[in-house]
Design an enzyme around this catalytic site. Structure first.
Site, PDB file in Angstrom:
ATOM      1  N   GLY A 204       0.814  -1.218   0.000  1.00  0.00           N
ATOM      2  CA  GLY A 204       0.000   0.000   0.000  1.00  0.00           C
ATOM      3  C   GLY A 204       0.842   1.261   0.000  1.00  0.00           C
ATOM      4  O   GLY A 204       1.977   1.286  -0.490  1.00  0.00           O
ATOM      5  N   GLU A 229      -5.952  -7.848  -6.782  1.00  0.00           N
ATOM      6  CA  GLU A 229      -5.641  -7.549  -5.387  1.00  0.00           C
ATOM      7  C   GLU A 229      -4.405  -6.656  -5.321  1.00  0.00           C
ATOM      8  O   GLU A 229      -3.349  -7.022  -5.833  1.00  0.00           O
ATOM      9  CB  GLU A 229      -5.403  -8.831  -4.593  1.00  0.00           C
ATOM     10  CG  GLU A 229      -6.594  -9.783  -4.568  1.00  0.00           C
ATOM     11  CD  GLU A 229      -7.769  -9.188  -3.840  1.00  0.00           C
ATOM     12  OE1 GLU A 229      -7.570  -8.444  -2.862  1.00  0.00           O
ATOM     13  OE2 GLU A 229      -8.918  -9.467  -4.242  1.00  0.00           O
ATOM     14  N   LEU A 230      -4.526  -5.503  -4.701  1.00  0.00           N
ATOM     15  CA  LEU A 230      -3.441  -4.525  -4.657  1.00  0.00           C
ATOM     16  C   LEU A 230      -2.183  -5.111  -4.025  1.00  0.00           C
ATOM     17  O   LEU A 230      -2.218  -5.627  -2.904  1.00  0.00           O
ATOM     18  CB  LEU A 230      -3.883  -3.285  -3.868  1.00  0.00           C
ATOM     19  CG  LEU A 230      -2.859  -2.158  -3.752  1.00  0.00           C
ATOM     20  CD1 LEU A 230      -2.565  -1.558  -5.115  1.00  0.00           C
ATOM     21  CD2 LEU A 230      -3.355  -1.085  -2.782  1.00  0.00           C
ATOM     22  N   ASP A 231      -1.066  -5.037  -4.762  1.00  0.00           N
ATOM     23  CA  ASP A 231       0.252  -5.472  -4.298  1.00  0.00           C
ATOM     24  C   ASP A 231       0.292  -6.949  -3.896  1.00  0.00           C
ATOM     25  O   ASP A 231       1.130  -7.361  -3.089  1.00  0.00           O
ATOM     26  CB  ASP A 231       0.720  -4.614  -3.105  1.00  0.00           C
ATOM     27  CG  ASP A 231       0.965  -3.176  -3.489  1.00  0.00           C
ATOM     28  OD1 ASP A 231       1.250  -2.916  -4.667  1.00  0.00           O
ATOM     29  OD2 ASP A 231       0.851  -2.295  -2.606  1.00  0.00           O
ATOM     30  N   GLU A 232      -0.598  -7.755  -4.481  1.00  0.00           N
ATOM     31  CA  GLU A 232      -0.657  -9.175  -4.134  1.00  0.00           C
ATOM     32  C   GLU A 232      -0.300 -10.076  -5.304  1.00  0.00           C
ATOM     33  O   GLU A 232      -0.393 -11.304  -5.199  1.00  0.00           O
ATOM     34  CB  GLU A 232      -2.062  -9.540  -3.627  1.00  0.00           C
ATOM     35  CG  GLU A 232      -2.451  -8.909  -2.304  1.00  0.00           C
ATOM     36  CD  GLU A 232      -1.728  -9.517  -1.126  1.00  0.00           C
ATOM     37  OE1 GLU A 232      -1.244 -10.664  -1.254  1.00  0.00           O
ATOM     38  OE2 GLU A 232      -1.635  -8.857  -0.075  1.00  0.00           O
TER      39      GLU A 232
END
Length: 287
Positions: A204, A229-232
């Site tokens: 994040g 999915e953010l940064d996943e």
């Protein structure tokens, strides 16, 4: 053996079984392939076989336009997911950037000196800041402002530009906007991001500030494929550097910039060279 000779590369993933290497190698040898490089990996936990094999086109008697039909029986028999690429066909890479220019400049330099075997038909930004450096390199620069209110319209315009340019993959060079699920779905495993942290730590926003507040002794950078999915997304490359109690937030940011450039350029180069296979939200990066 010269890596500059025209070549083809085959990437394969399928359920693991005996005889897979022989099946692929024997198929290529049937058409007089001179294999330049071969690498494989078995994931026992997934019962998965993954392979990258590269061969010279000179002397290869099967025209590449006929490769799919000829290889299909073997692929079907072994339930393979696969694709080929040719060294003579440079992929088209679009770059997205906001205001931070260090990753952009590094990519442009590596492209200009021939380190990245791709074409860059355009750079898209939500700010004007990087126009001068992009146009200095003879690349079209497009500004598409993004707000909460116009996000859908902005992405539609970005998509139009990408389609018009025939883009094969996208690199987010510190592009400070979150792409929508719909946008990402159009480029599965073809959007590469650089995150200024050693994921999964400090995902994040403002990771350097959070790392400083936590008092960590190592900071890092992570390049990964973008998913919903953010940064996943599946991680392609990571690197770290040591810091100490004497470093303030600005020191962390400065040291982090060097990491970000190197990590992103490695991931981009490996993607261009077809060395990355993604599965189960992780990757194999072949030598």
């Amino acid at each position: 053996m010269s890596q500059n000779k025209p070549s083809a590369t085959l990437l394969v993933s399928c359920p693991d079984n005996k005889g897979l290497v022989a099946a692929i190698a024997n198929f290529l040898m049937t058409y007089n392939a001179n294999i330049m490089h071969a690498d494989q990996h078995q994931d026992e936990s997934e019962n998965l076989f993954l392979m990258r094999i590269q061969w010279e086109l000179e002397g290869f008697t099967l025209p590449m336009e006929s490769f799919e039909a000829a290889f299909a029986p073997i692929a079907t028999l072994h339930n393979m997911k696969w694709h080929t690429s040719l060294s003579t066909q440079k992929p088209k890479m679009a770059i997205f950037v906001s205001k931070y220019e260090h990753c952009l400049v590094d990519l442009l330099h590596r492209w200009r000196i021939g380190e990245l075997g791709c074409d860059i038909p355009l750079v898209i930004s939500n700010h004007e800041d990087c126009r001068r450096i992009v146009e200095f390199n003879g690349i079209p620069f497009h500004v598409v402002p993004v707000t909460k209110e116009n996000k859908a319209e902005a992405e539609a315009e970005q998509w139009r530009l990408l389609q018009e340019a025939g883009t094969d993959f996208i690199v987010l060079a510190r592009y400070m906007q979150v792409l929508s699920e719909k946008f990402v779905e159009r480029y599965p495993d073809r959007v590469i991001n650089i995150h200024h942290s050693f994921l999964p730590a400090f995902d994040g926003a403002k990771p350097y500030h959070r790392a400083f507040a936590r008092g960590v002794k190592l900071i890092g950078a992570t390049s990964h494929y973008v998913t919903q999915e953010l940064d996943e997304g599946p991680i392609i490359e990571q690197e770290v550097t040591r810091i100490s109690h004497r470093d303030n937030v600005e020191d962390l940011v400065q040291k982090g910039r060097d990491l970000e450039k190197v990590v992103l350029s490695r991931a981009v180069r490996w993607h261009i060279d077809n060395r990355v296979l993604s599965y189960s939200n992780k990757t194999v990066v072949f030598d």
